[in-house]
Design a protein around this motif. Structure first.
Motif, PDB file in Angstrom:
ATOM      1  N   UNK A   1       0.862  -1.179   0.000  1.00 12.76           N
ATOM      2  CA  UNK A   1       0.000   0.000   0.000  1.00 12.76           C
ATOM      3  C   UNK A   1       0.902   1.234   0.000  1.00 12.76           C
ATOM      4  N   UNK A   2       0.830   1.997  -1.078  1.00 19.97           N
ATOM      5  CA  UNK A   2       1.580   3.243  -1.183  1.00 19.97           C
ATOM      6  C   UNK A   2       0.677   4.377  -0.736  1.00 19.97           C
ATOM      7  N   UNK A   3       0.981   4.973   0.408  1.00 17.84           N
ATOM      8  CA  UNK A   3       0.221   6.120   0.905  1.00 17.84           C
ATOM      9  C   UNK A   3       1.013   7.383   0.592  1.00 17.84           C
ATOM     10  N   UNK A   4       0.385   8.289  -0.149  1.00 21.79           N
ATOM     11  CA  UNK A   4       1.043   9.530  -0.543  1.00 21.79           C
ATOM     12  C   UNK A   4       0.473  10.662   0.292  1.00 21.79           C
ATOM     13  N   UNK A   5       1.320  11.278   1.118  1.00 21.68           N
ATOM     14  CA  UNK A   5       0.900  12.392   1.962  1.00 21.68           C
ATOM     15  C   UNK A   5       0.886  13.656   1.115  1.00 21.68           C
ATOM     16  N   UNK A   6      -0.312  14.162   0.881  1.00 21.40           N
ATOM     17  CA  UNK A   6      -0.521  15.269  -0.058  1.00 21.40           C
ATOM     18  C   UNK A   6      -1.395  16.317   0.624  1.00 21.40           C
ATOM     19  N   UNK A   7      -0.920  17.564   0.656  1.00 19.41           N
ATOM     20  CA  UNK A   7      -1.592  18.591   1.453  1.00 19.41           C
ATOM     21  C   UNK A   7      -1.727  18.080   2.886  1.00 19.41           C
ATOM     22  N   UNK A   8      -0.588  17.635   3.417  1.00 18.19           N
ATOM     23  CA  UNK A   8      -0.546  16.911   4.689  1.00 18.19           C
ATOM     24  C   UNK A   8       0.377  17.598   5.684  1.00 18.19           C
ATOM     25  N   UNK A   9      -0.008  17.548   6.954  1.00 17.46           N
ATOM     26  CA  UNK A   9       0.849  17.967   8.050  1.00 17.46           C
ATOM     27  C   UNK A   9       0.584  17.069   9.244  1.00 17.46           C
ATOM     28  N   UNK A  10       1.621  16.674   9.948  1.00 17.35           N
ATOM     29  CA  UNK A  10       1.462  15.772  11.084  1.00 17.35           C
ATOM     30  C   UNK A  10       0.630  16.371  12.206  1.00 17.35           C
TER      31      UNK A  10
END
Length: 240
Positions: A129-138
């Motif tokens: 599973x490739x999860x792409x963090x896009x418009x993301x902040x922890x």
């Protein structure tokens, strides 16, 4: 070579750092570095899939990146649209499942439709599973989880005393992601940069000097070998 009986991490995350510097060193426009970086991501995802890694999460575009010059944002979004349109069949053929995590409401309707198509086409794949963090902040992800939990409490579905680590994990952007085992950052920078703050509580951190477009499968294996050397105690004392 990695040994088949070694304990391959279940969840690996990578900060894809150094695309702009790669282009600058070659007197190329910044977007050229991101194009090469996208090619590297394809290579590393396939390699990780072959190794049996179940989850690979990559930091592609942060919430802070929206503050960058508009031409930079537009170029990157254009590149994103190209790959969302043209890579779907190859992703499906390689048994890769893709998830996009982050604030989708900040993305265009066209990009959101392309994301939904890719996720739908790849949802039955059983490989990595490739999860792409896009418009993301922890931090933003933790705020998002707190808002959802507050709504549950307001609705009477959850009592405040029932809030625990499991309930927070269940309300993150991608609840199915397991805790992070290995965090890799390229380009020599030694920062977390607001990435997967909740998930990396006990992750092993590996920082490598290579710029992301130059990163190879051998470099990925080098990070794994460093991971294998680490003694993961989770706060306990081994042998006690």
């Amino acid at each position: 070579m990695l040994l088949a009986d070694q304990n391959i991490p279940q969840h690996v995350a990578i900060v894809l750092d150094g695309n702009g510097r790669w282009a600058k060193r070659r007197n190329l426009p910044t977007i050229s570095g991101h194009r090469e970086g996208a090619k590297t991501l394809k290579t590393i995802t396939k390699h990780a899939n072959q190794l049996g890694i179940k989850f690979l999460t990559v930091f592609a575009f942060s919430t802070e990146n929206w503050k960058r010059p508009q031409f930079w944002v537009d170029e990157l979004m254009g590149l994103l649209k190209f790959y969302l349109k043209n890579e779907v069949q190859e992703i499906v053929d390689n048994n890769i499942r893709v998830k996009i995590m982050g604030r989708r409401e900040h993305l265009s309707e066209e990009i959101n439709n392309l994301i939904l198509n890719l996720e739908d086409r790849s949802c039955h794949n059983t490989g990595i599973t490739l999860s792409i963090a896009l418009s993301y902040g922890g931090r933003d992800e933790i705020v998002y989880a707190c808002q959802k939990i507050a709504n549950l409490v307001h609705q009477g579905v959850l009592r405040p005393e029932e809030i625990d680590e499991a309930s927070i994990s269940a309300n993150l952007f991608e609840p199915e992601l397991p805790p992070l085992d290995l965090f890799i950052r390229t380009s020599g920078e030694m920062r977390i940069s607001n990435f997967l703050l909740w998930q990396l509580a006990y992750a092993e951190l590996v920082f490598l000097p290579k710029l992301w477009p130059d990163f190879t499968s051998e470099d990925f294996d080098l990070a794994l070998k460093e991971f294998f050397k680490r003694e993961r105690r989770y706060g306990a004392i081994i042998g006690s």
